[in-house]
Scaffold this motif. Structure first.
Motif, PDB file in Angstrom:
ATOM      1  N   GLY A   1       0.806  -1.314  -0.047  1.00 16.70           N
ATOM      2  CA  GLY A   1       0.123  -0.078   0.197  1.00 16.70           C
ATOM      3  C   GLY A   1       0.862   1.233   0.006  1.00 16.70           C
ATOM      4  N   PRO A   2       0.637   2.275  -0.626  1.00 17.54           N
ATOM      5  CA  PRO A   2       0.972   3.656  -0.626  1.00 17.54           C
ATOM      6  C   PRO A   2       1.413   3.978   0.799  1.00 17.54           C
ATOM      7  CG  PRO A   2      -1.103   3.779  -1.969  1.00 17.54           C
ATOM      8  CD  PRO A   2      -0.963   2.408  -1.053  1.00 17.54           C
TER       9      PRO A   2
ATOM     10  N   ALA B   1      -0.615   4.128   4.427  1.00 13.84           N
ATOM     11  CA  ALA B   1      -1.857   3.446   4.027  1.00 13.84           C
ATOM     12  C   ALA B   1      -2.132   2.549   5.368  1.00 13.84           C
ATOM     13  CB  ALA B   1      -1.604   2.515   3.008  1.00 13.84           C
TER      14      ALA B   1
ATOM     15  N   VAL C   1      -3.848  -5.190  -0.360  1.00 18.63           N
ATOM     16  CA  VAL C   1      -3.450  -3.784  -0.803  1.00 18.63           C
ATOM     17  C   VAL C   1      -4.485  -3.175  -0.073  1.00 18.63           C
ATOM     18  CG1 VAL C   1      -3.178  -2.090  -2.354  1.00 18.63           C
ATOM     19  CG2 VAL C   1      -3.257  -4.303  -3.056  1.00 18.63           C
TER      20      VAL C   1
ATOM     21  N   ASN D   1      -4.844   0.870   1.484  1.00 15.47           N
ATOM     22  CA  ASN D   1      -4.880   2.248   0.958  1.00 15.47           C
ATOM     23  C   ASN D   1      -6.204   3.116   1.926  1.00 15.47           C
ATOM     24  OD1 ASN D   1      -4.191   4.520  -0.626  1.00 15.47           O
ATOM     25  ND2 ASN D   1      -6.215   4.394  -1.792  1.00 15.47           N
TER      26      ASN D   1
ATOM     27  N   LEU E   1      -8.079  -2.349   0.227  1.00 10.07           N
ATOM     28  CA  LEU E   1      -8.501  -1.714  -1.292  1.00 10.07           C
ATOM     29  C   LEU E   1      -8.672  -3.000  -2.074  1.00 10.07           C
ATOM     30  CD1 LEU E   1      -8.648   0.883  -3.092  1.00 10.07           C
ATOM     31  CD2 LEU E   1      -6.177   0.360  -3.821  1.00 10.07           C
TER      32      LEU E   1
ATOM     33  N   VAL F   1      -6.052  -0.053  -7.748  1.00  5.10           N
ATOM     34  CA  VAL F   1      -4.733  -0.283  -7.076  1.00  5.10           C
ATOM     35  C   VAL F   1      -3.941   0.658  -7.928  1.00  5.10           C
ATOM     36  CG1 VAL F   1      -2.675  -1.606  -6.599  1.00  5.10           C
ATOM     37  CG2 VAL F   1      -5.119  -2.566  -6.378  1.00  5.10           C
TER      38      VAL F   1
ATOM     39  N   ALA G   1      -4.575   4.136  -6.915  1.00  2.00           N
ATOM     40  CA  ALA G   1      -4.042   4.520  -5.508  1.00  2.00           C
ATOM     41  C   ALA G   1      -2.366   4.934  -5.669  1.00  2.00           C
ATOM     42  CB  ALA G   1      -4.243   3.353  -4.683  1.00  2.00           C
ATOM     43  N   TYR G   2      -1.793   3.898  -6.561  1.00  2.00           N
ATOM     44  CA  TYR G   2      -0.243   4.259  -6.531  1.00  2.00           C
ATOM     45  C   TYR G   2       0.082   5.620  -7.589  1.00  2.00           C
ATOM     46  CZ  TYR G   2       1.233   0.291  -3.796  1.00  2.00           C
ATOM     47  OH  TYR G   2       1.508  -0.512  -2.729  1.00  2.00           O
TER      48      TYR G   2
ATOM     49  N   GLU H   1      -0.054   8.486  -5.619  1.00  2.00           N
ATOM     50  CA  GLU H   1       0.700   8.672  -4.729  1.00  2.00           C
ATOM     51  C   GLU H   1       2.113   9.585  -5.184  1.00  2.00           C
ATOM     52  OE1 GLU H   1       3.116   5.421  -3.405  1.00  2.00           O
ATOM     53  OE2 GLU H   1       3.662   6.014  -1.452  1.00  2.00           O
TER      54      GLU H   1
END
Ligand SMILES: Nc1ncnc2c1ncn2[C@@H]1O[C@H](COP(=O)(O)OP(=O)(O)OP(=O)(O)O)[C@@H](O)[C@H]1O
Length: 250
Positions: free
Chosen positions: A34-35, A38, A221, A223, A228, A242, A245-246, A249
């Protein structure tokens, strides 16, 4: 094997985890990614008994282990490694593994100089067991080196040897590849696979996406404190949520 059910964690006004649920199947390697921010570290600390969650339950083989301390969890077969390696610098590599085993044995490592014969025999037995785990992790040649003098990557392997010596069913690793170079990361990947092949379930929180995609069968994952997505590496790589979300970031 491990079930996380409805975990919520608040720190004052911050909700670090919000109703997080997922299952880790026995026998595989699961990655938790996760970022930044998260909630991975918070989740890891809850699962391993460092934090008590605001709400929710952690089940190990169906048993509620939510409020159990790390030492108790170890006796039930769940151990962890630390991101910031916590070794006894003035002890040798071998002694670092033996210390952990002594908590299971009858006598302390600093037992009096007047050792009874059974203590000597026990000491020998522990030494052999510790050496076995150094061989397993590929650092037996460093057995007599002071832990303080170990290169960083070898220290990480020693951490893993110490955890494996407790003969867990499940080992949780907190960013095992952090600070390792690419050769060491490859060595780590092979070791993690060897651990899984020995019948121990592995879960890791990790930033190194290549490593996660390479060795994990399942990925969770997180987030913004929520689950997520959960799936195979391929499913995760193709999941639009996903990817978003990345990208968000970066
Ligand atoms: N002890 C704490 N007190 C207050 N807020 C906290 C605390 N620990 C974590 N948080 C907050 O909870 C959220 C999740 O943090 P956490 O460290 O678990 O995320 P992470 O996924 O591990 O991030 P990273 O990848 O950067 O290590 C963040 O907003 C963080 O600021």
């Amino acid at each position: 094997m491990l079930e996380v059910r409805g975990i919520t964690q608040r720190f004052g006004g911050v909700t670090a985890l919000d109703d997080v649920s997922f299952t880790i199947q026995g026998g595989g390697i699961t990655g938790i990614i996760g970022p930044n921010g998260a909630g991975k570290t918070t989740l890891f600390n809850i699962v391993t008994g460092i934090y008590t969650p605001t709400a929710g339950t952690v089940l190990l083989d169906g048993r509620n282990v939510t409020r159990l301390a790390p030492e108790k969890l170890a006796t039930l077969g769940m151990v962890r490694t630390f991101q910031n390696i916590e070794l006894f610098g003035k002890m040798t590599v071998l002694e670092n593994v033996m210390v952990g085993l002594h908590t299971k044995g009858k006598s302390g490592i600093f037992a009096s100089a007047l050792r009874a014969p059974w203590q000597m025999a026990e000491e020998r037995r522990l030494r052999e067991r510790a050496l076995h785990w150094l061989e397993f992790t590929g650092i037996a040649d460093l057995a007599d080196v002071d832990a303080a003098n170990l290169p960083f990557g070898k220290g990480r392997l020693l951490e893993i040897a110490r955890s494996m010596a407790l003969e867990p069913k499940l080992i949780l690793m907190d960013e095992p590849a952090a600070g390792l170079n690419s050769r060491e990361t490859l060595e780590l990947a092979r070791l993690i696979q060897k651990i899984r092949e020995s019948g121990v379930t592995v879960a890791l929180v990790e930033h190194d996406m290549e490593l996660v995609m390479d060795i994990c069968e399942a990925i969770v994952v997180l987030n913004l404190g929520r689950t997520l997505a959960q799936g195979t590496p391929r499913e995760i790589q193709e999941n639009p949520d996903v990817i978003a979300a990345y990208l968000g970031e970066g």
